[in-house]
Design a protein around this motif. Structure first.
Motif, PDB file in Angstrom:
ATOM      1  N   ILE A  77     -43.473  39.163 -43.434  1.00 52.56           N
ATOM      2  CA  ILE A  77     -42.149  38.606 -43.710  1.00 52.56           C
ATOM      3  C   ILE A  77     -42.179  37.116 -43.384  1.00 52.56           C
ATOM      4  N   ARG A  78     -41.393  36.316 -44.152  1.00 50.63           N
ATOM      5  CA  ARG A  78     -41.301  34.874 -43.938  1.00 50.63           C
ATOM      6  C   ARG A  78     -39.839  34.460 -44.126  1.00 50.63           C
ATOM      7  N   THR A  79     -39.323  33.686 -43.173  1.00 47.68           N
ATOM      8  CA  THR A  79     -37.958  33.175 -43.317  1.00 47.68           C
ATOM      9  C   THR A  79     -37.956  31.927 -44.189  1.00 47.68           C
ATOM     10  N   PHE A  80     -36.812  31.683 -44.796  1.00 49.79           N
ATOM     11  CA  PHE A  80     -36.656  30.515 -45.659  1.00 49.79           C
ATOM     12  C   PHE A  80     -36.811  29.246 -44.806  1.00 49.79           C
ATOM     13  N   PRO A  81     -37.567  28.240 -45.274  1.00 47.37           N
ATOM     14  CA  PRO A  81     -37.788  27.053 -44.453  1.00 47.37           C
ATOM     15  C   PRO A  81     -36.486  26.315 -44.122  1.00 47.37           C
ATOM     16  N   GLU A  82     -36.475  25.702 -42.966  1.00 45.49           N
ATOM     17  CA  GLU A  82     -35.368  24.892 -42.455  1.00 45.49           C
ATOM     18  C   GLU A  82     -34.146  25.745 -42.096  1.00 45.49           C
ATOM     19  N   THR A  83     -33.506  26.340 -43.079  1.00 46.69           N
ATOM     20  CA  THR A  83     -32.232  27.018 -42.807  1.00 46.69           C
ATOM     21  C   THR A  83     -32.431  28.449 -42.316  1.00 46.69           C
ATOM     22  N   GLY A  84     -33.365  29.189 -42.906  1.00 45.72           N
ATOM     23  CA  GLY A  84     -33.585  30.564 -42.491  1.00 45.72           C
ATOM     24  C   GLY A  84     -32.479  31.510 -42.881  1.00 45.72           C
ATOM     25  N   HIS A  85     -31.694  31.183 -43.934  1.00 43.63           N
ATOM     26  CA  HIS A  85     -30.605  32.082 -44.343  1.00 43.63           C
ATOM     27  C   HIS A  85     -31.104  33.190 -45.261  1.00 43.63           C
ATOM     28  N   LEU A  86     -32.338  33.097 -45.724  1.00 38.43           N
ATOM     29  CA  LEU A  86     -32.982  34.137 -46.525  1.00 38.43           C
ATOM     30  C   LEU A  86     -34.322  34.463 -45.882  1.00 38.43           C
ATOM     31  N   PHE A  87     -34.846  35.620 -46.219  1.00 35.34           N
ATOM     32  CA  PHE A  87     -36.245  35.875 -45.861  1.00 35.34           C
ATOM     33  C   PHE A  87     -36.884  36.720 -46.950  1.00 35.34           C
ATOM     34  N   ILE A  88     -38.181  36.632 -47.022  1.00 36.69           N
ATOM     35  CA  ILE A  88     -38.937  37.325 -48.063  1.00 36.69           C
ATOM     36  C   ILE A  88     -39.924  38.266 -47.392  1.00 36.69           C
ATOM     37  N   SER A  89     -40.186  39.396 -48.025  1.00 35.00           N
ATOM     38  CA  SER A  89     -41.078  40.401 -47.452  1.00 35.00           C
ATOM     39  C   SER A  89     -42.075  40.873 -48.503  1.00 35.00           C
TER      40      SER A  89
ATOM     41  N   SER B 286     -26.125  24.233 -39.792  1.00 33.57           N
ATOM     42  CA  SER B 286     -26.166  22.776 -39.882  1.00 33.57           C
ATOM     43  C   SER B 286     -26.682  22.135 -38.601  1.00 33.57           C
ATOM     44  N   GLN B 287     -26.896  22.927 -37.560  1.00 32.57           N
ATOM     45  CA  GLN B 287     -27.390  22.368 -36.302  1.00 32.57           C
ATOM     46  C   GLN B 287     -28.899  22.167 -36.360  1.00 32.57           C
ATOM     47  N   GLU B 288     -29.389  21.458 -35.371  1.00 38.12           N
ATOM     48  CA  GLU B 288     -30.820  21.188 -35.291  1.00 38.12           C
ATOM     49  C   GLU B 288     -31.537  22.402 -34.725  1.00 38.12           C
ATOM     50  N   VAL B 289     -32.742  22.664 -35.264  1.00 37.39           N
ATOM     51  CA  VAL B 289     -33.518  23.830 -34.827  1.00 37.39           C
ATOM     52  C   VAL B 289     -33.949  23.638 -33.378  1.00 37.39           C
ATOM     53  N   GLY B 290     -33.733  24.658 -32.542  1.00 35.91           N
ATOM     54  CA  GLY B 290     -34.177  24.618 -31.165  1.00 35.91           C
ATOM     55  C   GLY B 290     -33.280  23.855 -30.228  1.00 35.91           C
ATOM     56  N   SER B 291     -32.088  23.506 -30.654  1.00 42.09           N
ATOM     57  CA  SER B 291     -31.185  22.726 -29.794  1.00 42.09           C
ATOM     58  C   SER B 291     -30.439  23.608 -28.806  1.00 42.09           C
ATOM     59  N   GLN B 292     -30.448  24.936 -29.032  1.00 42.22           N
ATOM     60  CA  GLN B 292     -29.729  25.842 -28.149  1.00 42.22           C
ATOM     61  C   GLN B 292     -30.707  26.655 -27.304  1.00 42.22           C
ATOM     62  N   ASP B 293     -30.262  27.085 -26.136  1.00 42.29           N
ATOM     63  CA  ASP B 293     -31.078  27.976 -25.314  1.00 42.29           C
ATOM     64  C   ASP B 293     -31.117  29.356 -25.957  1.00 42.29           C
TER      65      ASP B 293
ATOM     66  N   GLY C 124     -38.792  25.514 -50.064  1.00 43.28           N
ATOM     67  CA  GLY C 124     -38.464  26.909 -50.269  1.00 43.28           C
ATOM     68  C   GLY C 124     -38.238  27.301 -51.714  1.00 43.28           C
ATOM     69  N   ARG C 125     -38.339  26.366 -52.626  1.00 43.17           N
ATOM     70  CA  ARG C 125     -38.067  26.690 -54.030  1.00 43.17           C
ATOM     71  C   ARG C 125     -39.225  27.444 -54.685  1.00 43.17           C
ATOM     72  N   ARG C 126     -40.376  27.374 -54.086  1.00 48.75           N
ATOM     73  CA  ARG C 126     -41.529  28.115 -54.599  1.00 48.75           C
ATOM     74  C   ARG C 126     -42.197  28.835 -53.434  1.00 48.75           C
TER      75      ARG C 126
ATOM     76  N   LEU D 106     -35.025  33.870 -35.961  1.00 52.52           N
ATOM     77  CA  LEU D 106     -34.216  33.057 -36.866  1.00 52.52           C
ATOM     78  C   LEU D 106     -34.049  31.660 -36.253  1.00 52.52           C
ATOM     79  N   PRO D 107     -34.314  30.607 -37.043  1.00 50.92           N
ATOM     80  CA  PRO D 107     -34.423  29.260 -36.452  1.00 50.92           C
ATOM     81  C   PRO D 107     -33.124  28.720 -35.861  1.00 50.92           C
ATOM     82  N   HIS D 108     -31.952  29.109 -36.382  1.00 50.05           N
ATOM     83  CA  HIS D 108     -30.697  28.532 -35.909  1.00 50.05           C
ATOM     84  C   HIS D 108     -29.923  29.488 -35.015  1.00 50.05           C
ATOM     85  N   GLU D 109     -30.537  30.573 -34.600  1.00 52.94           N
ATOM     86  CA  GLU D 109     -29.846  31.550 -33.770  1.00 52.94           C
ATOM     87  C   GLU D 109     -30.403  31.504 -32.352  1.00 52.94           C
TER      88      GLU D 109
END
Length: 584
Positions: free
Chosen positions: A300-312, A272-279, A350-352, A564-567
């Motif tokens: 491989i591509r991560t799911f947009p915005e959240t990145g909780h899934l990825f596709i290969s 739920s945090q903003e992407v890139g807000s952490q070091d 990310g739905r398509r 991963l965008p939120h990690e």
């Protein structure tokens, strides 16, 4: 008168001397004279004009008798001997009855002459129909060799004169299958061209079907066409119209009715945090490995915005959707391509997602249901596909093709709405810049070209003699820079506003020559990373350009990786060894 008589007397003496010794042989020295037998009989000398080669020969050989080792003949053969008739018995095989009708060791041979066309006609008739005319001049020989019944059935005609009736022609007629659609490679309706098979009995090709080309008109009633049972080939799994997907799990929804599309905020509150807000920090250890692809992973591509899934996408033609935070397993497998998958692109929500492969197909999938929604193809191999990033243009995507063109598709109509045709080689990357009003492309022609969207005119052309091909380009999180993987083992940086190269930022020290290794940025833009051909992932400091870490990740080339965008320090790596790993 006396003078004339003197002249005549001189002529007479000259004539006598010439007749006696015309060539002056008598005046030769004694050792040069020709040895001849003196005879008083003039007739005997005239009869034996050719003297014996060996006059001393006591045997007086008059016939040619030589040994195999002799190198010269010792006798002149008389004319009578040369004109003697052939000697020997009339039948060389003796009195045996078996050979009475033979004139050669293998049998009876007759000389016969015929044209090449007549010989081939009889030869083919005998080979195909089983009979032919007998070429013998013997009046007692049969007129037909082979099957008399077949000859009578065909009225003793040869293969080149045989014509079938209209009814037989209609019965023996074979209809070819349709040539197919030029845009379809495999499966039902695929293009086969002049190699289309026959309907009906595929394995039996009657020769008479090829001979029925005559123009004869016979007054026979038209017969009904025989009904053939056409055996359809089983289409390949994943061919056009045969796309399937398999869900790997017990239930599509959880107790609240949510599918895997909704982010697991309970397990991962940082989503739920903003992407890139952490070091961000550089990962060090592998914490998870995904196995499931049987061949190398290409994208491989991560799911947009959240990145909780990825596709290969893999060279085993399969596309897999993986979970990261909850169980770390494969959620769904998409069977849609029949050759290796080259690129994948998610829509904004990310739905398509779009996929393209070496089977020349581009397919639009539903991420949640696994259904293949649409298919696109122009007969060329697509190397890259990209959705337009604007929310109001999510029905438009661009594809870089092997025929040097960038093609713009409208998914609603399925038609090509624009072609950008300026490159001199296959197009490798498409990157949107300047608030998506422009996009930058790279190609095998070792150039970078910038375009205004929907205007097929190059607005910026970058080409230097020292430049190499750039098969991978990534946008910096600040969207002010482009990082391009150059095949001379360095990463070059270009500005997105004026497309000039930033000479101060150059990242080297890795080996990527020959591989389209993806460039990555940490979410805060502090680190830049790249895989290399030796299985490493290399991390540089964005400000200083120095290598900070070299991680031995795989046994083969690391072709793709994603932060991963939120990690703060988690990176996904994919390799040609078929494995996908998560590093922390």
């Amino acid at each position: 008168m006396s003078l004339a008589l003197d002249y005549s007397s001189d002529d007479a003496e000259l004539t006598a001397s010439v007749a006696k010794d015309a060539f002056g042989i008598s005046s030769l020295p004694s050792n040069k004279k020709i040895r001849v037998e003196e005879s008083t009989d003039s007739k005997s000398v005239a009869a034996d004009i050719a003297p014996h080669v060996l006059a001393e020969d006591p045997l007086k050989m008059t016939s040619l008798v030589t040994r195999p080792t002799d190198t010269q003949m010792n006798v002149n053969i008389p004319f009578q001997d040369m004109m003697l008739p052939l000697q020997g018995p009339e039948n060389p095989f003796g009195e045996r009855n078996r050979f009475l009708n033979q004139n050669a060791l293998a049998g009876h041979v007759e000389e016969q002459s015929m044209s090449e066309h007549a010989f081939r006609a009889q030869h083919l008739t005998h080979s195909i129909l089983g009979y032919s005319a007998n070429p013998s001049v013997d009046p007692n020989a049969p007129a037909i060799i082979g099957s008399i019944e077949d000859a009578k059935a065909n009225n003793f005609q040869t293969i080149d004169t045989l014509r079938a009736s209209r009814g037989e022609r209609k019965k023996l007629k074979r209809k070819r299958e349709n040539k197919g659609d030029l845009e379809v490679v495999d499966g039902e309706g695929a293009y086969v061209g002049p190699w289309a098979s026959w309907k009906g009995e595929d394995n039996q090709v009657d020769f008479l079907a090829g001979v029925t080309a005559g123009d004869e008109e016979e007054e026979e009633e038209e017969e009904e066409e025989p009904e053939y049972t056409v055996k359809k080939a089983k289409p390949k799994k994943g061919a056009v119209g045969q796309e399937t997907s398999i869900f790997h799990g017990t239930s599509l929804t959880d107790y609240q009715g949510r599918t895997y599309m909704s982010p697991p905020v309970a397990e991962a509150p940082q989503l739920s945090q903003e992407v890139g807000s952490q070091d961000c920090f550089i990962p060090k250890v592998c914490i998870h490995t995904w196995t499931g692809h049987t061949q190398g992973v290409s994208v491989i591509r991560t799911f947009p915005e959240t990145g909780h899934l990825f596709i290969s996408g893999s060279m085993d033609t399969k596309i897999k959707l993986w979970d990261i935070y909850t169980h770390g397993n494969c959620l769904r497998t998409f069977h849609g391509h029949v050759k290796a998958v080259k690129d994948i692109s998610f829509s904004n929500d990310g739905r398509r997602f779009l996929s393209c492969g070496y089977d020349r197909q581009m397919k639009l999938w539903d991420t949640e249901t696994g259904q293949c929604l649409k298919r696109f193809s122009n007969g060329k191999i697509p190397y890259v596909v990209r959705f337009h990033p604007d929310e109001d243009k999510q029905h438009i995507f661009l594809a870089g093709m092997s025929d040097k063109k960038i093609i713009q598709y409208d998914m609603n109509s399925g038609e090509i709405t624009q072609e950008y045709d300026q490159h001199l080689g296959p197009v490798n990357t498409i990157t949107f810049v300047d608030e998506n009003r422009r996009f930058v492309t790279t190609s095998d022609d070792k150039t970078i070209r910038a375009w205004d969207f929907d205007i097929p005119v190059v607005i910026k052309y970058i080409a230097e003699p020292h430049m190499h091909s750039m098969p991978s380009v990534t946008l910096h999180p600040s969207k002010k820079y482009l990082a391009a993987q150059s095949l001379d083992n360095q990463i070059l940086v270009y500005s997105t506003d004026n497309f000039r190269q930033n000479r101060k930022k150059r990242f080297a020290g890795h080996s990527v020559a020959g591989y389209a290794c993806q460039v990555g940025f940490s979410p805060d833009g502090k680190w830049i990373s790249s895989g290399d051909g030796e299985g490493n992932v290399v991390f540089w400091d964005w400000k200083t350009g120095r290598i900070k870490s070299r991680l031995k990740a795989h046994s083969k080339v690391v072709i793709a990786h994603e932060w991963l965008p939120h990690e703060t320090s988690k990176v996904l790596t994919a390799s040609w060894d078929g494995l996908i790993k998560l590093w922390d």
